[in-house]
Motif scaffolding. Structure first.
Motif, short mmCIF file in Angstrom:
data_model
loop_
_atom_site.label_atom_id
_atom_site.label_comp_id
_atom_site.label_asym_id
_atom_site.label_seq_id
_atom_site.Cartn_x
_atom_site.Cartn_y
_atom_site.Cartn_z
N GLY A 34 -64.46 48.64 0.55
CA GLY A 34 -63.66 48.20 1.54
C GLY A 34 -62.06 48.32 1.17
O GLY A 34 -61.32 48.13 2.23
N ASP A 35 -61.72 48.92 0.30
CA ASP A 35 -60.21 49.10 -0.31
C ASP A 35 -59.71 50.30 0.66
O ASP A 35 -60.85 51.17 0.97
N HIS A 36 -58.76 50.34 0.83
CA HIS A 36 -57.85 51.23 1.55
C HIS A 36 -56.66 51.56 1.01
O HIS A 36 -55.56 50.98 0.86
N VAL A 37 -56.70 53.02 0.20
CA VAL A 37 -55.99 53.43 -0.60
C VAL A 37 -55.18 54.63 -0.46
O VAL A 37 -55.79 55.33 0.22
N SER A 38 -53.99 54.59 -0.43
CA SER A 38 -53.32 55.93 -0.23
C SER A 38 -52.66 56.29 -1.47
O SER A 38 -51.95 55.76 -2.34
N ILE A 39 -52.46 57.70 -1.55
CA ILE A 39 -51.87 58.54 -2.50
C ILE A 39 -50.81 59.64 -2.05
O ILE A 39 -51.41 60.37 -1.43
N VAL A 40 -49.79 59.26 -2.43
CA VAL A 40 -48.90 60.40 -1.98
C VAL A 40 -48.28 61.08 -3.13
O VAL A 40 -48.23 60.51 -4.35
N GLY A 41 -47.93 62.17 -2.74
CA GLY A 41 -47.18 63.08 -3.90
C GLY A 41 -46.79 64.28 -3.24
O GLY A 41 -47.30 65.08 -2.46
N ARG A 42 -45.96 65.15 -4.18
CA ARG A 42 -45.72 66.58 -3.66
C ARG A 42 -46.60 67.49 -4.05
O ARG A 42 -47.58 67.24 -4.54
N SER A 43 -46.35 68.62 -3.25
CA SER A 43 -47.48 69.78 -3.55
C SER A 43 -47.34 69.99 -4.96
O SER A 43 -46.34 70.34 -5.65
N GLY A 44 -48.67 70.08 -5.51
CA GLY A 44 -48.79 70.53 -6.89
C GLY A 44 -48.60 69.21 -8.02
O GLY A 44 -48.79 69.54 -8.91
N SER A 45 -48.71 68.10 -7.34
CA SER A 45 -48.70 66.96 -8.26
C SER A 45 -50.03 66.48 -8.79
O SER A 45 -50.07 65.64 -9.57
N GLY A 46 -51.17 67.33 -8.23
CA GLY A 46 -52.47 66.90 -8.90
C GLY A 46 -53.39 66.23 -7.72
O GLY A 46 -54.25 65.59 -8.26
N LYS A 47 -52.84 65.87 -6.42
CA LYS A 47 -53.49 65.08 -5.81
C LYS A 47 -54.90 65.55 -5.31
O LYS A 47 -55.75 64.77 -5.74
N SER A 48 -54.76 66.92 -5.00
CA SER A 48 -56.42 67.25 -4.60
C SER A 48 -57.24 67.35 -5.91
O SER A 48 -58.49 67.03 -6.01
N THR A 49 -56.82 67.39 -7.10
CA THR A 49 -57.45 67.30 -8.54
C THR A 49 -58.11 65.95 -8.54
O THR A 49 -59.32 65.94 -8.94
N LEU A 50 -57.16 64.91 -8.34
CA LEU A 50 -57.46 63.63 -8.34
C LEU A 50 -58.79 63.16 -7.37
O LEU A 50 -59.60 62.59 -7.39
N LEU A 51 -58.61 64.05 -6.15
CA LEU A 51 -59.51 63.54 -5.12
C LEU A 51 -60.90 64.28 -5.56
O LEU A 51 -61.97 63.57 -5.22
N ASN A 52 -60.79 65.50 -6.03
CA ASN A 52 -61.80 66.13 -6.41
C ASN A 52 -62.89 65.14 -7.49
O ASN A 52 -64.10 65.30 -7.56
N MET A 53 -62.05 64.67 -8.25
CA MET A 53 -62.63 63.91 -9.43
C MET A 53 -63.39 62.58 -8.83
O MET A 53 -64.43 62.23 -9.29
N LEU A 54 -62.62 62.13 -7.96
CA LEU A 54 -63.08 60.72 -7.23
C LEU A 54 -64.41 61.12 -6.48
O LEU A 54 -65.22 60.33 -6.27
#
Lengths: 232, 406
Positions: A34-54
């Motif tokens: 039920g959580d709604h979480v947003s993660i912001v960050g610049r390109s190359g900050s590791g966002k997609s890597t974190l998403l792939n891990m999740l």
């Protein structure tokens, strides 16, 4: 009990003739149903890597990661795949709809990897899902004949058709204009809330991030909890 | 079961959808396989007809497996028993061992009245069973029957050359021929055999009983007739020893009895093995070329589908499922191509043109060999599995994260 929990997670990749590149550094994150979480960050900050891990597509180099309180490291590859199919829905920036297949066939795809009623009634379930995202009249249309907003709605329907407990959206409005993006996000937010699924959105659009209940900023691999004002 | 059946059905559904979507590419890649399977099946099917043709030719010359040739003579004087003595001794042995097929055969000459005068004609005086034992091929009319033994006017079977010499176009009108002898006899022509080669002189068959009636009792003694039996191959060796002993005991004096197997299979080796190996080798080569083409196309295709594979993995497809789906695509496609190839091969092998060309002289034209059809379908499945293996391994090794961004 948390849905997914990261404790001191780092992710680094070895580079030839150079020290390893650290992409994520000591990330702690807990996401509940039920959580709604947003993660912001610049390109190359590791966002997609974190998403792939999740999404159980990638593993930490160090640190611990739990899914339903079970250590992910102890899960076999096949179990991880099945868990991902059952509990995680992905929405990609570029939609990643399968070419040559109708909207209905695209939404049916995840159900091909399910069992029981979900598998045998997959066309009916997929049709209901498309109807729910407002594409009941576009079921037999090929992706290339759909507008960007419609394609993303098909992608949302595909991500949600197995009723996942965790929805991972990677720049879901990145390929859409502002107005269409807002409509799509409203739909995603609505569907996620109604189904009780956790929604983790990775974006660099402050307006999209603001829709979440909890906000994080990822900077140089480090995840920090921030207030909505700071996101904007 | 709860997981296996949906996985199986799902993989087939995925494979079918993939084939449907990429039907042009699939069709092009499968033409090679269909042609290869068609060639393989056709070659094997034609090989069966050719083998049968060669087998029948061989059996016409030396008999069917197992044909035993029996001869008796006095080792000191070289004298042979009379035909009557031989007939008695052989009859007893045939009854004892319940031998179904046997024939006395004498290669002799018959004097025949043609329009241009009386001529000696090469003749084979034999028994009714000879036709079956030596696969005598009839061009017209029929081979001898048991009733022909009692005809007052002896029945004769002649070759085409004989008929031409008589100036007859065929057997219509119950043609007869005069056999001049001490007492002239009129024989009735009941059948015609094809000439064995171009320019073959007139030749005839006559029943051995009729021959003795035409030329008088004992007339065969100077022709040294041979005696043949056709027995099951599995008991041929055992029967050889028994017949040798029984006949030596039954014949008068101290006769030497030789019982020899004379058919092509007497040495236990397959005389058609070189033909089979040649046919098989050509077929395997054809199939290999088809398979290589398919592997090539499949590998290129999988590389083009990396993103799709990544998306499927992100929605829960396990590595095993992706492997199985890619394999199934290849197998389903090649099986369909195999069915088409086999059907085309049947149409080719059974076409009148091919049948007429290859089946010349074959009395028992074999049906399209089921083994060839099974081989064709099996080969298509094997090619599908082999051609699918490499792309499937490539698909499994795809890194999901990279694939999605591909």
């Amino acid at each position: 009990m948390s849905l997914i929990r990261l404790e001191g997670v780092t992710r680094s990749v070895p580079l030839p003739d150079a020290p390893a590149l650290t992409i994520l550094n000591g990330v702690d994150l807990t996401v509940d149903v039920g959580d709604h979480v947003s993660i912001v960050g610049r390109s190359g900050s590791g966002k997609s890597t974190l998403l792939n891990m999740l999404g159980l597509l990638d593993s930490p180099t160090t640190g611990e990661m739990y899914f339903d309180d079970a250590p992910v490291a102890s899960l076999s590859s096949a179990v991880r795949d099945r868990t991902r199919g059952r509990d995680v829905g992905f929405i990609f920036q570029q939609f990643n709809l399968l070419a040559g297949r109708t909207a209905l066939e695209n939404v049916t795809t995840p159900l091909l990897y399910s069992t029981g009623r979900e598998f045998w009634k997959r066309s009916t379930i997929a049709a209901e899902m498309l109807d729910r995202v407002g594409l009941g009249s576009r079921m037999t249309t090929m992706p290339e004949k759909l507008s960007g907003g419609e394609q993303q709605r098909v992608a949302i329907a595909r991500a949600l058709v197995r009723r996942p407990r965790l929805i991972l959206a990677d720049e879901p409005t990145g390929a859409l204009d502002v107005e269409t993006g807002e409509t799509v996000m409203a739909l995603l937010d609505d569907v996620a809330r109604n189904s009780g699924a956790a929604l983790v959105t990775i974006t660099h659009d402050p307006n999209v991030a603001a829709l979440a209940d909890r906000h994080y900023r990822l900077e140089r691999g480090t995840l920090t909890l921030v207030t909505e004002e700071l996101v904007r | 079961m709860n997981r296996v059946l949906p996985a199986l059905v799902g993989a087939i559904a995925e494979a079918w959808a993939e084939l449907r979507i990429h039907r042009t590419r699939v069709l092009l890649s499968l033409i090679g396989v269909a042609v290869a399977v068609c060639a393989l099946t056709t070659v094997v099917g034609l090989g069966a007809v050719a083998e049968q043709s060669q087998r029948e030719t061989t059996e016409r010359n030396s008999g069917r497996p197992a044909t035993l040739s029996l001869n008796a003579y006095d080792p000191v004087s070289g004298a042979t028993p009379t035909v009557a003595q031989l007939r008695d001794a052989y009859s007893t042995a045939l009854e004892r061992y319940d031998i179904q097929y046997s024939s006395f055969t004498a290669y002799t000459n018959l004097r025949v009245q043609f329009a241009g005068g009386v001529r000696d004609v090469q003749s084979i005086a034999t028994d009714v069973d000879y036709g079956t034992m030596r696969r005598v091929q009839m061009l017209e009319g029929r081979w001898f029957g048991e009733d022909d033994r009692n005809r007052l006017a002896p029945a004769m079977i002649v070759n085409s050359s004989f008929l031409r010499e008589l100036g007859l176009p065929g057997l219509t009108g119950n043609p007869t021929v005069l056999l001049p002898a001490a007492q002239d006899t009129t024989a009735v022509l009941i059948g015609v055999t094809p000439d064995q080669y171009d320019g073959e002189p007139p030749a005839a068959y006559i029943l051995i009983d009729a021959y003795e009636r035409v030329l008088g009792p004992g007339s065969l003694d100077q022709s040294f007739p041979s005696f043949e039996t056709w027995v099951p191959p599995e008991i041929a060796d055992q029967l050889t020893e028994r017949l040798r002993g029984d006949l030596a005991a039954a014949l008068p004096g101290d006769m030497q009895v030789d019982v020899n197997r004379q058919d092509y299979a007497q040495f236990g080796e397959d005389p058609f093995l070189p033909l089979k190996l040649l046919v098989g080798g050509v077929a395997a080569l054809v199939l290999l070329l088809g398979a290589l083409g398919l592997v090539n196309i499949s590998l290129v295709t999988v590389r083009q589908r990396i993103r799709e594979i990544g998306v499927r993995r992100s929605f829960g497809a396990t590595a095993g499922r992706v492997f199985f789906a890619v394999m199934m695509e290849s197998i389903v496609a090649t099986f369909a191509a195999g069915v088409i190839g086999v059907l085309a091969a049947v149409a080719i092998v059974k076409s009148p043109w091919v049948t007429d060309f290859l089946g010349q002289g074959v009395t028992e034209l074999p049906p399209f060999p089921v083994s060839a059809a099974i081989l064709g379908l099996g080969a298509s499945l094997a090619v599908g599995a082999l051609a699918g293996l490499l792309p499937a391994l490539v698909a499994v090794r795809v890194k999901v994260i990279d694939a999605i961004r591909y």
